[in-house]
Design a protein around this motif. Sequence first.
Motif, PDB file in Angstrom:
ATOM      1  N   LYS A 607       0.841  -1.197   0.000  1.00 24.28           N
ATOM      2  CA  LYS A 607       0.000   0.000   0.000  1.00 24.28           C
ATOM      3  C   LYS A 607       0.866   1.234   0.000  1.00 24.28           C
ATOM      4  O   LYS A 607       1.974   1.240   0.532  1.00 24.28           O
ATOM      5  N   GLU A 608       0.333   2.279  -0.614  1.00 21.37           N
ATOM      6  CA  GLU A 608       1.124   3.496  -0.741  1.00 21.37           C
ATOM      7  C   GLU A 608       1.483   4.077   0.617  1.00 21.37           C
ATOM      8  O   GLU A 608       2.590   4.581   0.824  1.00 21.37           O
ATOM      9  N   GLU A 609       0.554   4.011   1.562  1.00 30.85           N
ATOM     10  CA  GLU A 609       0.784   4.638   2.881  1.00 30.85           C
ATOM     11  C   GLU A 609       1.948   3.979   3.580  1.00 30.85           C
ATOM     12  O   GLU A 609       2.774   4.651   4.215  1.00 30.85           O
ATOM     13  N   LEU A 610       2.013   2.645   3.425  1.00 29.30           N
ATOM     14  CA  LEU A 610       3.108   1.906   4.052  1.00 29.30           C
ATOM     15  C   LEU A 610       4.439   2.355   3.485  1.00 29.30           C
ATOM     16  O   LEU A 610       5.413   2.584   4.208  1.00 29.30           O
ATOM     17  N   SER A 611       4.472   2.527   2.166  1.00 34.47           N
ATOM     18  CA  SER A 611       5.721   2.940   1.521  1.00 34.47           C
ATOM     19  C   SER A 611       6.123   4.330   1.996  1.00 34.47           C
ATOM     20  O   SER A 611       7.300   4.570   2.300  1.00 34.47           O
ATOM     21  N   PHE A 612       5.159   5.209   2.074  1.00 29.97           N
ATOM     22  CA  PHE A 612       5.489   6.561   2.527  1.00 29.97           C
ATOM     23  C   PHE A 612       5.972   6.569   3.971  1.00 29.97           C
ATOM     24  O   PHE A 612       6.876   7.314   4.355  1.00 29.97           O
ATOM     25  N   ALA A 613       5.388   5.693   4.765  1.00 27.43           N
ATOM     26  CA  ALA A 613       5.805   5.609   6.179  1.00 27.43           C
ATOM     27  C   ALA A 613       7.268   5.218   6.273  1.00 27.43           C
ATOM     28  O   ALA A 613       8.056   5.825   7.019  1.00 27.43           O
ATOM     29  N   PHE A 614       7.618   4.213   5.472  1.00 35.69           N
ATOM     30  CA  PHE A 614       9.016   3.781   5.516  1.00 35.69           C
ATOM     31  C   PHE A 614       9.954   4.823   4.942  1.00 35.69           C
ATOM     32  O   PHE A 614      11.115   4.926   5.362  1.00 35.69           O
ATOM     33  N   LEU A 615       9.450   5.575   3.979  1.00 34.42           N
ATOM     34  CA  LEU A 615      10.269   6.668   3.452  1.00 34.42           C
ATOM     35  C   LEU A 615      10.621   7.644   4.559  1.00 34.42           C
ATOM     36  O   LEU A 615      11.769   8.078   4.718  1.00 34.42           O
ATOM     37  N   GLY A 616       9.614   7.949   5.362  1.00 36.02           N
ATOM     38  CA  GLY A 616       9.857   8.835   6.492  1.00 36.02           C
ATOM     39  C   GLY A 616      10.851   8.247   7.493  1.00 36.02           C
ATOM     40  O   GLY A 616      11.786   8.906   7.965  1.00 36.02           O
ATOM     41  N   LEU A 617      10.660   6.928   7.716  1.00 36.01           N
ATOM     42  CA  LEU A 617      11.557   6.239   8.653  1.00 36.01           C
ATOM     43  C   LEU A 617      13.004   6.296   8.177  1.00 36.01           C
ATOM     44  O   LEU A 617      13.935   6.431   8.963  1.00 36.01           O
ATOM     45  N   THR A 618      13.174   6.181   6.842  1.00 38.84           N
ATOM     46  CA  THR A 618      14.529   6.194   6.294  1.00 38.84           C
ATOM     47  C   THR A 618      15.201   7.537   6.529  1.00 38.84           C
ATOM     48  O   THR A 618      16.411   7.619   6.699  1.00 38.84           O
ATOM     49  N   LEU A 619      14.412   8.584   6.516  1.00 34.92           N
ATOM     50  CA  LEU A 619      14.996   9.916   6.691  1.00 34.92           C
ATOM     51  C   LEU A 619      15.370  10.204   8.144  1.00 34.92           C
ATOM     52  O   LEU A 619      16.127  11.144   8.413  1.00 34.92           O
ATOM     53  N   LEU A 620      14.828   9.412   9.036  1.00 33.75           N
ATOM     54  CA  LEU A 620      15.134   9.648  10.456  1.00 33.75           C
ATOM     55  C   LEU A 620      16.631   9.571  10.787  1.00 33.75           C
ATOM     56  O   LEU A 620      17.163  10.464  11.442  1.00 33.75           O
ATOM     57  N   PRO A 621      17.333   8.534  10.339  1.00 36.83           N
ATOM     58  CA  PRO A 621      18.769   8.484  10.661  1.00 36.83           C
ATOM     59  C   PRO A 621      19.517   9.712  10.150  1.00 36.83           C
ATOM     60  O   PRO A 621      20.456  10.184  10.785  1.00 36.83           O
ATOM     61  N   LEU A 622      19.093  10.211   9.010  1.00 33.08           N
ATOM     62  CA  LEU A 622      19.742  11.412   8.481  1.00 33.08           C
ATOM     63  C   LEU A 622      19.573  12.576   9.449  1.00 33.08           C
ATOM     64  O   LEU A 622      20.521  13.326   9.746  1.00 33.08           O
ATOM     65  N   LEU A 623      18.365  12.701   9.922  1.00 35.05           N
ATOM     66  CA  LEU A 623      18.089  13.746  10.908  1.00 35.05           C
ATOM     67  C   LEU A 623      18.986  13.571  12.131  1.00 35.05           C
ATOM     68  O   LEU A 623      19.606  14.539  12.617  1.00 35.05           O
ATOM     69  N   GLY A 624      19.023  12.304  12.574  1.00 42.15           N
ATOM     70  CA  GLY A 624      19.840  12.000  13.740  1.00 42.15           C
ATOM     71  C   GLY A 624      21.291  12.412  13.509  1.00 42.15           C
ATOM     72  O   GLY A 624      21.957  12.981  14.387  1.00 42.15           O
ATOM     73  N   PHE A 625      21.781  12.119  12.305  1.00 38.09           N
ATOM     74  CA  PHE A 625      23.167  12.452  11.966  1.00 38.09           C
ATOM     75  C   PHE A 625      23.387  13.962  12.029  1.00 38.09           C
ATOM     76  O   PHE A 625      24.367  14.450  12.597  1.00 38.09           O
ATOM     77  N   LEU A 626      22.453  14.705  11.452  1.00 40.26           N
ATOM     78  CA  LEU A 626      22.609  16.167  11.417  1.00 40.26           C
ATOM     79  C   LEU A 626      22.590  16.736  12.831  1.00 40.26           C
ATOM     80  O   LEU A 626      23.401  17.624  13.174  1.00 40.26           O
ATOM     81  N   ILE A 627      21.684  16.213  13.642  1.00 43.29           N
ATOM     82  CA  ILE A 627      21.616  16.710  15.033  1.00 43.29           C
ATOM     83  C   ILE A 627      22.923  16.392  15.742  1.00 43.29           C
ATOM     84  O   ILE A 627      23.506  17.243  16.425  1.00 43.29           O
ATOM     85  N   GLY A 628      23.412  15.195  15.533  1.00 40.62           N
ATOM     86  CA  GLY A 628      24.644  14.778  16.186  1.00 40.62           C
ATOM     87  C   GLY A 628      25.819  15.652  15.772  1.00 40.62           C
ATOM     88  O   GLY A 628      26.655  16.066  16.592  1.00 40.62           O
TER      89      GLY A 628
END
Lengths: 723, 117
Positions: A607-628
């Motif tokens: 389902k599209e929603e599931l894919s978008f959810a994981f897309l968001g999840l993938t961006l989380l580590p990037l955020l974490g990296f930038l904050i770090g």
Amino acid sequence: MPANLHFEIARSIVGFFVLLLFLSFCEAASFFQPISDAHRSAALELFSLDHGSFKSLEETYEALRTFDLLGIEKKPDVTATACRLISEAVGSSSSTPKDLFYALKANSIAKCTIEDKAFQGIIKRLNAAVDGASSLLDFHYSVGGLVLIKSYKADVHLANADGIFRSVKAFSQSDGRWRYSSNNPESSAFAAGIALETLAGVVSLASSELDQSLISTLNNDISKLFDSIEKYDDGTLYFDDKLVDGSDHQGPLATTSSVVRGLTAFAAVSDGSLNLPGNKILELANFFLGIGVPGDAKDLFNQIDSLALLESNRQGFPVALLMVSIPLILSLPSTVLSLTKKDSLQVKVNTVFGSNAPPLTVKLVGAFTSDSKDASLVESQELVFDAGTGLHNLNNLPKSIDVGSYSFVFEIVLHKSEHEKVYVTGGHKKVPIFVSGLIKIENAEISILDGDLGSIETQKKLDLAGQSAVSLSANHLQKLRVSFKLTTPRGHAFKPHQALLKLRHESKVEHIFVVGNSGEHFEIVLNFLGLVEKFFYLSGRYDIELTVGDVVMENSLLRAIGHIELDLPEPPEKAPRPPPQPVDPYSRYGPKAEITHIFRAPEKRPKEELSFAFLGLTLLPLLGFLIGVSLACITFMFSFNQQKLSRVGVNLKNFPTNTVPATFAILFHVSIGAVLLLYVFFWLKLDLFQTLKVLGLLGVFLVLVGHRILSYLAATSAKLKSA
Amino acid sequence: MAREKSSKDNAQALFHSLRSAYAATPVNLKIIDLYVGFAIFTALIQVVYMASVGSFPFNSFLSGVLSCVGTAVLAVCLRIQVNKENKEFKDLPPERAFADFVLCNLVLHLVIMNFLG
């Protein structure tokens, strides 16, 4: 639709029989149509101007002569073109004797004006050509040219006529043929015709009497030439050469035409010593007429020219001097006579060119069929001449002439006895005639008979004229009988070429049977017990078709008379299978069977929603990296402020403050950004090769800039270290 | 009970010593460590996604995971080369190592973009 196809087949079969019959009669029959308007229209088409001019003087002459003989009015552009070509040839000093020859020949018909000066020049040139001639064609053109000029100026003479005669005669062979030159050993009848024409010209141009013995030797040559004449089955005569070298082969028409030209030219000057038998002339004329309408301009010219020469009154000679008889052609406007329409027999007698014959009577000597070979069915009678139409008629066909194919024999009887020397009639003429009529078909019936007893189980009357169809049924123990009676209009029995019964099964398997007869009565009995195997044990519905046809039957029929349900026993194991029926040959060009493709079932997508959810999840580590990273920066800056600058360590944000290195640093980051942007474009729409091309350029730039900035940074840090 | 307590204490002591030792590492190395962690995490999330929805299209999955893993590997190489305590790479200027890192990453990502489909 199938009925039409059968009708066409039947017609072609009938036509084939007609052709066979006609060919069988052709053996002794010889009748040809005289020259007609078909020839005139062919002449106009074949001798048309090509880009406003004829191809050569020879063609100009041929065209003019053909038009003249056929009585076609000369168009002004034709005459103008001809005069132009003639005056060009005559005026030019580089014209060969051949050009002059044909120009003068053409001029004798076109009658363009030529200056006297030009004539004198031509005469000189032709005389020189005669003196210098070495081959047959050289003599032909030069002597021929001088002969033509003689018609304008009577004082043209050949000085050494005797010597020239002997020179030309030297090329002759013992079999009556001539060679072209002393070098070429090949001899031909075509060359013989040319030689005769040349020699006739020499005789007419001789200033003093030539030795008569020379001329009489030519008679011998001509009779030897006639020994080599060839004959077709229908009696026509022609000349042909069999040359070793095929390229020079002229063909029978051109060869015969050349010989006729030579013969008639020589006959005109030989004063009666040449005696050509009349029937040979007639058969030569028939050869030319038998060609019909040629498709080639040269062939048409040869045909018309030769026929005109054979019909010598066109030359304008007085009747008494004619040594070549005029052939009379007997022709019939129609060779198929219908008893129903009460046609009358009509015969036409003309000369070769279609002009009127002298007063004569046509007699019907006899009529023969293939059965009565010698006994004529009619007595000898004269046909009535109708001066208005120019036809000889026999108004009522005798009662003894019934439908069928006959060979009528005609004879031409001239009224005036002196005409018999002038015209040649050809004796008895056999002409194939078809007499057609309506055949009465009566008592047509179809019945089913019981096998053993022969008693009639079903009987139905057939109406062959109408459209009704009968419906029958039978089993293998019974018999089918079809019978009818045929009578001719005169009441005699008639046996047609085709009396056939056809049974066709539903699966298109067909069986054809011949209907036998005894006198008038036609009958066929099909015993199914004996035919079971022939029918391949196929039970079912059979369509019945009856064919009665003949070439002289005006009401030939091919009719589907109905159908029969046949019940045959089961086939045994070893029974022969019916032959496979031919597939419609055009079916392979038609539409083919539809192909159903089996596709792989597409993968199940999430389902599209599931894919978008994981897309968001993938961006989380990037955020974490930038904050770090930002946290680490802050702590470092914090600790840096607390420490001395002299501390050795790699500075994090070691951004140079000088301008030149600063620009390089900026450029470095920009070019990295550009490469990453290129990758985005690559994914969106570019292909690999385009990307690589651009990447090559960007990469080089990046390396250069990077090298500058990084080496600067390395140098500064090394300075700091050493400091 | 004393043994459990001691093992717990040991673990805690170990953890603390590790933490303090780590705090002593230079900042740049810490940033590189963060980067590696981020890359691995991203790879893990992609694997979880594939496990849940299936591996179609497989080439995309592979390119995604391998880009993360590849960049992590390159970052580890950079860390090794930049680390001052590493005697093997004493003579290699860190800028050079960084340039290698950048170029190798660019090449890796070109290949990844091609394979991504």
